[in-house]
Design a protein around this motif. Structure first.
Motif, PDB file in Angstrom:
ATOM      1  N   SER A  12       1.084  -1.264   0.122  1.00 36.46           N
ATOM      2  CA  SER A  12      -0.267   0.211   0.435  1.00 36.46           C
ATOM      3  C   SER A  12       0.870   1.461   0.496  1.00 36.46           C
ATOM      4  O   SER A  12       2.202   1.102   0.162  1.00 36.46           O
TER       5      SER A  12
ATOM      6  N   SER B 258       0.826   3.445   1.847  1.00 40.96           N
ATOM      7  CA  SER B 258       2.166   3.410   3.699  1.00 40.96           C
ATOM      8  C   SER B 258       3.200   2.778   3.572  1.00 40.96           C
ATOM      9  O   SER B 258       4.095   3.153   4.003  1.00 40.96           O
TER      10      SER B 258
ATOM     11  N   LEU C 245      -6.872   7.641  -0.659  1.00 43.59           N
ATOM     12  CA  LEU C 245      -5.475   7.002  -1.353  1.00 43.59           C
ATOM     13  C   LEU C 245      -5.026   8.626  -1.324  1.00 43.59           C
ATOM     14  O   LEU C 245      -3.741   8.075  -1.109  1.00 43.59           O
TER      15      LEU C 245
ATOM     16  N   VAL D 152      -4.003   9.343   2.334  1.00 41.25           N
ATOM     17  CA  VAL D 152      -3.190   8.704   3.356  1.00 41.25           C
ATOM     18  C   VAL D 152      -1.838   8.000   2.489  1.00 41.25           C
ATOM     19  O   VAL D 152      -0.893   8.976   3.541  1.00 41.25           O
TER      20      VAL D 152
ATOM     21  N   SER E 130      -0.231  11.840   3.625  1.00 40.36           N
ATOM     22  CA  SER E 130       0.318  11.716   5.158  1.00 40.36           C
ATOM     23  C   SER E 130       1.723  11.235   5.322  1.00 40.36           C
ATOM     24  O   SER E 130       1.869  11.257   6.740  1.00 40.36           O
ATOM     25  N   VAL E 131       1.764  10.047   4.283  1.00 34.08           N
ATOM     26  CA  VAL E 131       3.175  10.150   4.886  1.00 34.08           C
ATOM     27  C   VAL E 131       4.408   9.843   3.620  1.00 34.08           C
ATOM     28  O   VAL E 131       5.593   9.573   4.508  1.00 34.08           O
TER      29      VAL E 131
END
Lengths: 76, 443
Positions: free
Chosen positions: B32, B34, B61, B64, B67-68
């Motif tokens: 994924s 992340s 999507l 997420v 955020s990483v």
């Protein structure tokens, strides 16, 4: 939220009986989208906005509780 | 023809001092977004590339991904745009964990890094032709899009054959035609209108000696290629559900050393034929009496393998995949501390709907269950043609030894078979076929 309360929240969202304070969210059935549900629920229940990136870096109830305490202190 | 597969000198990010890598990620990747970002940690500075259309359909999507890691929205069908994006960010490499993005990753590698590869190598029919040309296999395939072409292909290859979408993944809409009855059924069920292409291939003969009731006759190899060395490991499969749906993967393999050697040698031949340069590849292989045969090669890590290796050995093979893309040395010591499987429960072919389903927390209580990723709810419609990813339950199971793992898997399958209530189109209950199948056959 304490680590116990976070563990209970995860158990609810992951639909499992019990989560331990040192369980890794992604090893017990969690994924990125469920992580979104967790941070949304945390914000709704106690008003602490946990950035998703912090959640990914703190993947156990214990470390997430510590992170939340730190975030809450900074926002005060 | 010699393909240029040696990576140029690194470009190092001015800020982090780590090389930058662009990762084409998406919803159906073997990692994924992340997981991909986590795998890159301390190895590279990741830039996640997300497809514009997919983000429009699944906005979470983007949330997420952003955020990483640094994330960029691109049109993955436009190699110019993706290449410009990679070049602009002064990345040292591009890699993907999504099957659909392997061709554009090849395009970018050629345009930005000068790493050339055989054109069209991820297209099933082109790949098979390359494998035949290099003597890796004698099994040929035919591309068909009309009833006449299908008939001609079946006459040419002879029954049994396997028919699959030319651009399909995850065993979606794969048909196994064993006899004229199956062929008639296929022709009456699928409309060949000259637009969508299918690949027809001979069904690879099953070996006389099967691997027993718990292991399929096909398996997969994860190949980690760098300029300096190639490392690999084998993942076993559980027997297939009809016609060609996966029911699970198992580590470590139980193949003996000689058989492992033959499988890895065949994977090495495929590597040469397809010009596989630094990167990570997933190779599906069927065991036949004539030796291992290549089923398919993918330009990314296999699905489920990342978590299997993590649960079974504590090794992050996603990190190894990032390292290979950068042509960095990979040390892959898989010290298996438990036997681990992912179990994919497939509904019977005749099932059209789920009338009742167990809850995740009930499944989690079964012996050896490490995690439950998905349970389809009551009321959900079913269609076997949706392939492997339409599994009704996905769970991870571990045990100290192989025998105990199988005992637990059999227990899980039996329990799930009782708890799920599958109904056919007439509303009659149909039982789970999965435990009854004796052998797995990969087409």
């Amino acid at each position: 939220m304490t680590d116990i309360e976070i563990a209970d929240l995860w158990a609810e969202i992951l639909d499992i009986d019990e989560v331990e304070p040192d369980d890794d969210f992604f090893e017990i059935g969690g994924n990125s989208l469920l992580a979104l549900d967790v941070v949304t629920a945390i914000a709704a229940r106690c008003g602490v906005a946990v950035p998703l990136g912090e959640f990914f870096a703190n993947r156990t109830p214990r470390t997430l509780a510590e992170t939340m305490a730190r975030l809450a202190a900074v926002s005060r | 023809m010699c393909w240029r597969a040696r990576r140029p000198t690194w470009r190092v990010s001015a800020v982090s001092k780590l090389p930058r890598i662009c990762l084409l990620v998406g919803r159906n990747g073997s990692l994924s977004p992340s997981e991909a970002a986590a795998a890159a940690r301390e190895v590279a500075e990741p830039v996640l590339l997300l497809d514009r259309a997919e983000v429009a359909d699944f906005p979470a999507l983007r949330i997420v991904a952003e955020s990483v890691a640094e994330s960029v929205i691109v049109d993955t069908s436009d190699p110019d745009e993706v290449s410009d994006c990679v070049a602009l960010r002064r990345a040292s490499a591009v890699a993907t964990f999504v099957d659909a993005y392997c061709p554009v990753a090849d395009e970018v590698n050629a345009r930005v890094f000068g790493l050339t590869a055989p054109p069209g190598r991820w297209q099933k029919e082109v790949q098979r032709a390359l494998l035949v040309r290099h003597g890796v296999t004698r099994v040929t395939g035919s591309l068909v899009s009309t009833p006449g072409e299908l008939s001609a292909a079946v006459s040419r290859h002879g029954l049994p054959v396997v028919v699959k979408p030319a651009r399909g993944t995850s065993s979606r809409d794969i048909w196994r035609l064993m006899d004229p009855f199956d062929l008639d059924n296929f022709q009456s069920s699928v409309r060949l209108d000259g637009r969508s292409a299918l690949v027809v291939e001979p069904y690879l003969p099953d070996p006389v000696a099967s691997r027993g009731p718990h292991r399929a006759d096909y398996l997969s190899v994860e190949l980690f290629v760098t300029t300096a060395a190639t490392t690999a490991f084998i993942t076993d499969r559980r027997p297939l559900a009809p016609p060609c749906r996966e029911t699970g993967l198992i580590v470590p393999t139980t193949l003996d050393a000689a058989a492992q050697h033959a499988v890895l040698a065949k994977a090495g031949q495929a590597r040469q034929a397809l010009g596989l340069g630094p990167g990570t590849y997933h190779i599906e292989i069927k065991l036949t009496d004539g030796g291992p045969e290549i089923v398919e090669v993918n330009g990314r890590l296999g699905g489920y393998v990342h978590r299997l290796a993590w649960l079974g050995s504590g090794t992050d093979v996603g990190r190894a995949a990032i390292r290979t893309a950068l042509d960095l040395p990979v040390s892959l010591t898989l010290d298996w501390r438990q036997h681990t499987a992912v179990l994919l429960l497939q509904a019977p072919v005749a099932a059209a709907r789920i009338a009742a389903a167990p809850r995740g927390r009930e499944i989690r209580r079964l012996p050896g269950v490490l995690a439950v990723d998905h349970v389809s709810p009551a009321g959900e419609p079913l269609d076997w043609r949706n392939g492997t990813e339409a599994a009704c339950a996905k769970l991870w199971v571990g045990a100290a030894d192989e025998r105990e793992l199988h005992r637990r898997l059999v227990g899980c399958v039996a329990w799930l078979g009782d708890e799920f209530d599958f109904r056919n189109a007439s509303g009659r209950r149909v039982r789970d076929e999965e435990p009854a199948q004796a052998r797995g056959h990969r087409a």
